[in-house]
Design a protein around this motif. Structure first.
Motif, mmCIF file in Angstrom:
data_model
loop_
_atom_site.group_PDB
_atom_site.id
_atom_site.type_symbol
_atom_site.label_atom_id
_atom_site.label_comp_id
_atom_site.label_asym_id
_atom_site.label_seq_id
_atom_site.Cartn_x
_atom_site.Cartn_y
_atom_site.Cartn_z
ATOM 1 N N UNK A 98 0.829 -1.208 0.000
ATOM 2 C CA UNK A 98 0.000 0.000 0.000
ATOM 3 C C UNK A 98 0.859 1.251 0.000
ATOM 4 N N UNK A 99 2.105 1.115 0.429
ATOM 5 C CA UNK A 99 2.971 2.283 0.571
ATOM 6 C C UNK A 99 3.111 3.063 -0.734
ATOM 7 N N UNK A 100 3.138 2.366 -1.861
ATOM 8 C CA UNK A 100 3.341 3.088 -3.125
ATOM 9 C C UNK A 100 2.169 4.018 -3.428
ATOM 10 N N UNK A 101 0.942 3.559 -3.141
ATOM 11 C CA UNK A 101 -0.227 4.418 -3.366
ATOM 12 C C UNK A 101 -0.180 5.630 -2.445
ATOM 13 N N UNK A 102 0.259 5.427 -1.223
ATOM 14 C CA UNK A 102 0.347 6.540 -0.270
ATOM 15 C C UNK A 102 1.485 7.492 -0.628
ATOM 16 N N UNK A 103 2.595 6.942 -1.093
ATOM 17 C CA UNK A 103 3.730 7.790 -1.492
ATOM 18 C C UNK A 103 3.315 8.765 -2.586
ATOM 19 N N UNK A 104 2.451 8.299 -3.479
ATOM 20 C CA UNK A 104 2.046 9.152 -4.596
ATOM 21 C C UNK A 104 1.198 10.338 -4.146
ATOM 22 N N UNK A 105 0.725 10.298 -2.901
ATOM 23 C CA UNK A 105 -0.127 11.377 -2.391
ATOM 24 C C UNK A 105 0.651 12.418 -1.582
#
Length: 199
Positions: free
Chosen positions: A158-165
């Motif tokens: 999930x970290x990648x989706x959060x990083x993009x924010x």
């Protein structure tokens, strides 16, 4: 279905007041009974004023405006049921919360994300995929609530989706994503998942 202005603009109680209201309701009604009522409200199986149920004013601030609000906003009882579960959890509520994450009302979706953030480890881990899909919700407050909830139920991936924010123009969403990444790093003992400071 789009939310109406009252779903967007009606203010809620401060978090401390909300918790105190639910605590008082537990003392008056009993924990199991309150949780059962909250689940029935959230799932649409109960309405304020149903025979044998508590007075909705127990879980609603500004009790003198309850009836007009309920007449305007049919989603309010579901949101109130979810709000109770933020502060008073029962495992039998999991299915209703999972369904509430896809409710037509942004207020219900947002409040169910708050339930997941508060009680993610208590039977709500299966919510992760649905919560992640809410990162693209039309309502910015739902997106922020979803980001926070992912800190509790998200996988390492999930970290990648959060990083993009992290650089999102919505500073509330960016901050929620940063908090969620910190929580993921803590849960998985992965310091590398933490947000990198930007200068």
């Amino acid at each position: 279905m789009a939310d109406h202005y009252w779903d967007v603009n009606l203010p809620g109680p401060a978090p401390g007041e909300e918790a105190a209201m639910v605590t008082a309701a537990v003392e008056q009604v009993g924990g199991r009974q309150l949780a059962d009522w909250a689940v029935r409200l959230l799932s649409g199986r109960a309405r304020p004023g149903d025979a044998g149920d508590p007075d909705i004013a127990l879980i609603r601030e500004n009790a003198d405006t309850v009836d007009p609000d309920l007449a305007l906003d049919p989603h309010l009882p579901r949101m109130l049921g979810a709000r109770v579960l933020v502060h008073h959890w029962h495992p039998r509520a999991a299915d209703a919360v999972l369904t509430g994450l896809t409710d037509e009302s942004a207020a219900v979706r947002r409040t169910c994300c708050r339930v997941v953030a508060a009680h993610g480890a208590e039977g709500l881990m299966p919510a992760a995929r649905t919560v992640e899909s809410l990162l693209s919700d039309p309502d910015p407050r739902v997106r922020s609530a979803a980001a926070r909830a992912l800190g509790e139920v998200g996988a390492e991936s999930t970290a990648s989706a959060l990083q993009s924010l992290l650089m999102d123009p919505d500073s509330v969403l960016a901050s929620a994503a940063e908090e969620a990444l910190d929580r993921l790093a803590e849960r998985f003992a992965r310091p590398d998942l933490r947000a990198e400071p930007e200068y």
